[in-house]
Design an enzyme around this catalytic site. Structure first.
Site, PDB file in Angstrom:
ATOM      1  N   PRO A 271     134.002 146.640 -40.961  1.00 47.31           N
ATOM      2  CA  PRO A 271     132.262 145.518 -40.581  1.00 47.31           C
ATOM      3  C   PRO A 271     132.485 146.091 -38.659  1.00 47.31           C
ATOM      4  CG  PRO A 271     134.283 143.748 -40.727  1.00 47.31           C
ATOM      5  CD  PRO A 271     135.085 145.527 -40.764  1.00 47.31           C
ATOM      6  N   ASP A 447     136.363 146.108 -34.694  1.00 45.88           N
ATOM      7  CA  ASP A 447     135.987 145.916 -36.242  1.00 45.88           C
ATOM      8  C   ASP A 447     136.300 144.497 -36.076  1.00 45.88           C
ATOM      9  OD1 ASP A 447     137.363 145.779 -38.947  1.00 45.88           O
ATOM     10  OD2 ASP A 447     139.009 146.876 -38.840  1.00 45.88           O
ATOM     11  N   HIS A 448     135.094 143.572 -36.760  1.00 47.25           N
ATOM     12  CA  HIS A 448     135.761 142.572 -36.996  1.00 47.25           C
ATOM     13  C   HIS A 448     135.952 141.442 -37.681  1.00 47.25           C
ATOM     14  CE1 HIS A 448     133.168 138.892 -35.237  1.00 47.25           C
ATOM     15  NE2 HIS A 448     132.269 138.909 -35.752  1.00 47.25           N
ATOM     16  N   ARG A 449     136.754 142.404 -38.667  1.00 48.71           N
ATOM     17  CA  ARG A 449     138.055 141.829 -39.358  1.00 48.71           C
ATOM     18  C   ARG A 449     138.914 141.684 -38.283  1.00 48.71           C
ATOM     19  NH1 ARG A 449     139.360 146.718 -43.441  1.00 48.71           N
ATOM     20  NH2 ARG A 449     139.242 147.924 -41.253  1.00 48.71           N
ATOM     21  N   VAL A 451     138.716 141.786 -34.377  1.00 46.22           N
ATOM     22  CA  VAL A 451     137.939 141.723 -33.000  1.00 46.22           C
ATOM     23  C   VAL A 451     136.946 140.378 -33.545  1.00 46.22           C
ATOM     24  CG1 VAL A 451     136.947 141.532 -31.101  1.00 46.22           C
ATOM     25  CG2 VAL A 451     139.222 143.425 -32.353  1.00 46.22           C
TER      26      VAL A 451
END
Length: 477
Positions: A271, A447-449, A451
């Site tokens: 994401p 990467d929102h998983r 960060v």
């Protein structure tokens, strides 16, 4: 994997090896040998393009080329036989050809096999010196006409096969030159056999080819990338359209195919979040000018990308959680305690992202030297698969194309990518007054998983703060 197999006591086969990390296929770009040529252990016989890079394949045994299994331009699966070599040349021909009674000669013994486990020498790892020469059959010697045909083949010309009755033996060495140099010679119409080599081990260099070229009017080709901007790598060139055609179809393969698959996988797996900041880099540009005059930086290229790279490394040191990877199989976050800094480079074969190993440990001069070598290797098409593996964070410098910024897609397996926009003179409020200042826009995708918004914002803010006040490279280091 084992790349050779013994089909008989006389013939051995060389299979397409896995020249990268788990690659399944490669396209044969160029054969450097033809049937009848003598090859030696470690000699480069062809150039292939994988999904990651173009590499040269050396053969791991001696003999005479019996058969090339695939023509140039063919995509071959890993493990398929690409070339058959006669390791006992002439071993089966005496019985087929009637000869006058003569003193019996001992049958030549098979040459020894290559050591088990020997790995091919690939581009970027060094290439063994070698030669390609035509071997005369036992009991016969090629005439002058055949010698001319052989020499033509050695020089890259197409010739007609000539029968080989008795005459003098020919033993000519194939000029040593790397694929980009051979292409240059072909483009300039230069016969490599006439060029005097000056490179190590008798290798012909680009300079040697240019020196051998006769003066001609300057071609109207696109100019090369300016030397003053080493971060600007050659841009891919589209296929020339056929006059009158309404469409041009280009096969998707090699590096371009890998790019498409990697980008789709990254975009729909990780994401993405992208944040932006516009920053005054006037002081950074002054620092770049000063470093160019610094004797400690002599011999290396100094440019804004160097300071931006160093700023990102400092920001990662201050926010180490950003340097991580997502392990889907084990449902773990893998924290990296090293930084392999990727630099996105556009090349004639497509976008590649080689990386500087352990960039976090390098001094500024060392980082500058590594950046210069990375770009120059990418321009020449010699980037090895190993140089593109193991990256952790990437920089893409879209500013060299005059672009203000973008929303970059993560390199697969990495946590963040920083896009650097064009540096332009703009009106800016400085010390309460509007003044012309050097300004650029940065974009950080992550990467929102791995960060969250706070961490990503801190990293981007730190990079911007360093570029605005470069002295922080010292106070924050």
């Amino acid at each position: 994997m084992t790349t050779m197999t013994e089909t008989s006591a006389r013939f051995r086969e060389f299979k397409m090896p896995d020249v990268g990390e788990g690659l399944t296929e490669a396209e044969i770009l160029k054969w450097y040998v033809q049937p009848g040529d003598t090859v030696t252990d470690g000699q480069v016989v062809c150039e292939v393009e994988t999904a990651k890079a173009a590499v040269e394949l050396p053969i791991p045994f001696d003999g005479v080329v019996h058969e090339l299994r695939f023509p140039e331009g063919t995509t071959v699966d890993v493990g398929q036989v690409i070339i058959a070599v006669d390791v006992v040349p002439g071993g089966g021909e005496a019985a087929a050809e009637p000869v006058a009674p003569a003193v019996a000669e001992p049958e030549p013994a098979a040459e020894p096999e290559a050591p088990k486990g020997r790995q091919p020498v690939l581009v970027g790892y060094g290439v063994a010196e070698s030669s390609t020469k035509r071997r005369a059959r036992k009991g016969t010697e090629p005439p002058a006409a055949a010698a001319a045909a052989i020499q033509g083949e050695l020089n890259g010309h197409t010739t007609t096969a000539v029968p080989a009755p008795a005459a003098t033996v020919v033993s000519e060495s194939r000029p040593l030159a790397k694929p980009p140099v051979r292409k240059l010679a072909k483009d300039l119409g230069i016969d490599l056999a006439t060029v005097t080599p000056t490179g190590p081990g008798g290798i012909i260099t680009r300079e040697d080819v240019h020196a051998a070229a006769t003066p001609v009017p300057a071609p109207t080709a696109a100019p090369a990338a300016p030397a003053a901007a080493p971060e600007a790598v050659a841009v891919p060139v589209a296929a020339a359209p056929v006059p009158g055609a309404r469409e041009t179809r280009i096969p998707v393969k090699g590096v371009r195919k890998a790019i498409a698959q990697a980008m789709v996988g990254s975009a729909f797996t990780a994401p993405h979040v992208t944040e932006f900041v516009t920053v005054d880099v006037t002081r950074t540009m002054k620092l770049v000018a000063e470093l160019k005059e610094d004797k400690d930086m002599a011999g290396v290229r100094v440019n804004p990308l160097l300071i931006i790279a160093k700023a990102l490394l400092v920001a990662i040191r201050r926010n180490p959680e950003v340097n991580a990877a997502w392990d889907e199989a084990n449902q773990e976050i893998v924290q990296k305690h090293y930084v392999n800094l990727g630099i996105a480079a556009a090349t004639p074969r497509g976008l590649i992202v080689p990386n500087i190993k352990d960039a976090h440990d390098k001094t500024l001069p060392q980082l500058a030297a590594a950046l210069g070598e990375l770009v120059s290797t990418a321009r020449e098409g010699k980037t090895s698969p190993a140089a593109m593996a193991g990256g952790t964070v990437t920089i893409t410098n879209v500013g060299v194309f005059g672009v203000d910024t973008g929303t970059p897609i993560l390199n697969p397996g990495e946590s963040a990518i920083l896009a650097v926009g064009a540096i332009k003179l703009q009106p800016w409020v400085h010390k309460g007054k509007v003044k012309p200042r050097q300004v650029t826009t940065l974009a950080l995708s992550f990467d929102h998983r791995l960060v969250d918004g706070e961490l990503g914002s801190k990293v981007l803010a730190d990079v911007a703060a360093i570029l605005e006040q470069p002295k922080r490279l010292i106070t924050w280091a």
